[in-house]
Design a protein around this motif. Structure first.
Motif, PDB file in Angstrom:
ATOM      1  N   PHE A 232      40.410  34.981  42.785  1.00 48.91           N
ATOM      2  CA  PHE A 232      39.188  35.374  43.477  1.00 48.91           C
ATOM      3  C   PHE A 232      39.567  36.204  44.694  1.00 48.91           C
ATOM      4  N   ALA A 233      38.991  37.396  44.813  1.00 50.01           N
ATOM      5  CA  ALA A 233      39.203  38.258  45.976  1.00 50.01           C
ATOM      6  C   ALA A 233      37.941  38.274  46.812  1.00 50.01           C
ATOM      7  N   THR A 234      38.078  38.123  48.125  1.00 51.69           N
ATOM      8  CA  THR A 234      36.887  38.075  48.981  1.00 51.69           C
ATOM      9  C   THR A 234      36.474  39.443  49.521  1.00 51.69           C
ATOM     10  N   GLU A 235      37.154  40.496  49.105  1.00 51.79           N
ATOM     11  CA  GLU A 235      36.726  41.858  49.458  1.00 51.79           C
ATOM     12  C   GLU A 235      37.269  42.848  48.428  1.00 51.79           C
ATOM     13  N   ALA A 236      36.712  44.054  48.450  1.00 50.57           N
ATOM     14  CA  ALA A 236      36.932  45.005  47.357  1.00 50.57           C
ATOM     15  C   ALA A 236      38.362  45.521  47.258  1.00 50.57           C
ATOM     16  N   ASN A 237      38.999  45.862  48.383  1.00 51.77           N
ATOM     17  CA  ASN A 237      40.380  46.340  48.310  1.00 51.77           C
ATOM     18  C   ASN A 237      41.275  45.280  47.684  1.00 51.77           C
ATOM     19  N   GLY A 238      41.004  44.022  48.005  1.00 52.62           N
ATOM     20  CA  GLY A 238      41.775  42.932  47.417  1.00 52.62           C
ATOM     21  C   GLY A 238      41.609  42.867  45.917  1.00 52.62           C
ATOM     22  N   GLY A 239      40.377  43.005  45.447  1.00 55.59           N
ATOM     23  CA  GLY A 239      40.127  42.954  44.008  1.00 55.59           C
ATOM     24  C   GLY A 239      40.854  44.048  43.262  1.00 55.59           C
ATOM     25  N   LYS A 253      45.036  40.779  30.547  1.00 53.55           N
ATOM     26  CA  LYS A 253      44.231  40.062  29.554  1.00 53.55           C
ATOM     27  C   LYS A 253      44.251  38.550  29.783  1.00 53.55           C
ATOM     28  N   ALA A 254      45.281  38.084  30.495  1.00 53.47           N
ATOM     29  CA  ALA A 254      45.460  36.639  30.664  1.00 53.47           C
ATOM     30  C   ALA A 254      44.828  36.099  31.942  1.00 53.47           C
ATOM     31  N   ILE A 255      44.544  36.980  32.918  1.00 50.48           N
ATOM     32  CA  ILE A 255      44.056  36.526  34.224  1.00 50.48           C
ATOM     33  C   ILE A 255      42.679  37.115  34.501  1.00 50.48           C
ATOM     34  N   LYS A 256      41.724  36.255  34.811  1.00 51.89           N
ATOM     35  CA  LYS A 256      40.376  36.687  35.175  1.00 51.89           C
ATOM     36  C   LYS A 256      40.323  36.969  36.678  1.00 51.89           C
ATOM     37  N   ILE A 257      39.675  38.060  37.031  1.00 54.74           N
ATOM     38  CA  ILE A 257      39.541  38.436  38.437  1.00 54.74           C
ATOM     39  C   ILE A 257      38.067  38.522  38.793  1.00 54.74           C
ATOM     40  N   ILE A 258      37.692  37.861  39.861  1.00 51.74           N
ATOM     41  CA  ILE A 258      36.359  38.040  40.436  1.00 51.74           C
ATOM     42  C   ILE A 258      36.552  38.649  41.810  1.00 51.74           C
ATOM     43  N   SER A 259      35.890  39.763  42.059  1.00 52.05           N
ATOM     44  CA  SER A 259      36.044  40.498  43.307  1.00 52.05           C
ATOM     45  C   SER A 259      34.746  40.454  44.115  1.00 52.05           C
TER      46      SER A 259
END
Length: 335
Positions: A232-239, A253-259
């Motif tokens: 989970f990224a708390t801001e866009a550059n992080g995502g 494909k193995a890791i889900k990211i929420i930005s």
């Protein structure tokens, strides 16, 4: 979307109160029998919006809201911002703005404590200040307009749980010294801990609000924890940085990211399937209502109008959040 609709109804209700009290009531007449015009400012009445990391895509929508309100109210606006993620630089910029004695300041505070003295200096000088996006709650600023960041973190946690069938190791890349990011992190971590026993947040790292630093932090987390399932990224550059890390390590494909937020890079990576979702803030609302609040404060002239202020200038307004995925991503690209 239902929650976001409720927020918009609330905001439009506030604006209706404003319209009713200043435009829709029986018109006043001047001593010459002429109907007075609706309340408007003057071009020489200047308001300033102050941020940090000036120029990043995230601020564009808030600036547009600020400018749109200025057009309605017939006032002038200016945008100033620290170029870096540096509280001392933002304090310097804010001091320069105060020295020019604007009609009001809308500020996104890089730190919840370090700007308090300067914010209070502006208020003591008769310059109204409202905060947006990132709060400094112990300051004398009149209002804060922004996301309920803890609730946004909760939303992110539930979305991550859905993506991973309620199990797996997780990490967070954030900015631990900025209040809004701390609240997002707390909402995410506490929700995972309290509601999803088969999920665990194993790392929280500082991405410095920078794409490269976030990429490095994410890569280190993944190397140390090759079985990690979500970040989970708390801001866009992080995502975006996390997405680059997963690509370089062939883990996309193995890791889900929420930005967080809806800059073009984030939206593009959702379309590509590298970022699973992002949380869109009501940043236009932040800019628009910040100026409306400042203008309203400056144009109160009677006890009756001051009583209206309590309805129009609440201490806090939640400007809303929505989830962006590949199903609705096209709706969030700028025209």
């Amino acid at each position: 979307m239902k929650k976001l609709l409720i927020v918009y109804v609330f905001l439009f209700s506030i604006f209706f109160i404003y319209l009713y009290n200043y435009h829709l009531k029986e018109p006043h007449t001047s001593p010459f029998g002429q109907i007075e015009e609706r309340l408007q400012g003057e071009i020489g009445e200047k308001y300033v919006l102050v941020t940090f990391q000036a120029g990043i895509d995230y601020w564009k929508s808030a600036i547009k809201g600020f400018e749109d309100a200025a057009s309605e109210l017939n006032v002038s606006v200016e945008y100033r911002g620290a170029t870096q993620y540096d509280s001392h630089e933002q304090i310097t910029v804010l001091e320069q703005v105060i020295a020019k004695k604007p009609a009001g300041i809308a500020l996104s505070a890089i730190n919840p404590y370090e700007l308090n003295t300067t914010i209070n200096k502006a208020v003591e000088a008769g310059i109204p200040v409202v905060l947006f996006d990132s709060d400094a709650p112990a300051s004398d600023a009149y209002s804060f307009l922004g996301t309920n960041n803890y609730a946004a973190g909760v939303t992110g946690a539930h979305k991550m749980a859905d993506l991973l069938d309620h199990k797996g190791k997780l990490a967070v890349v954030t900015l631990p010294n900025q209040l809004n990011h701390k609240e997002r992190t707390d909402g995410f971590v506490e929700t995972i801990r309290n509601e999803y026993p088969d999920m665990e947040v194993i790392a929280i790292e500082d991405g410095k609000g920078d794409q490269l630093r976030s990429e490095q932090a994410a890569a280190e987390i993944i190397k140390l924890n090759p079985d990690i399932k979500g970040v989970f990224a708390t801001e866009a550059n992080g995502g975006v940085g996390i997405a680059e890390a997963t690509r370089s390590l062939k883990k996309e494909k193995a890791i889900k990211i929420i930005s967080f937020d809806t800059d073009k890079q984030t939206l593009d990576k959702i379309k590509e399937g590298v970022i699973s979702a992002t949380l869109a803030q009501g940043s236009w609302n932040m800019g628009y209502w910040s100026l409306q609040f400042l203008f309203q404060h400056n144009h109160e002239t009677s006890t009756q109008q001051q009583s209206v202020q309590s309805a129009i200038l609440p201490k806090y307004v939640d400007t809303g959040i929505s989830i962006v995925t590949d199903e609705n991503v096209e709706d969030y690209y700028a025209d």
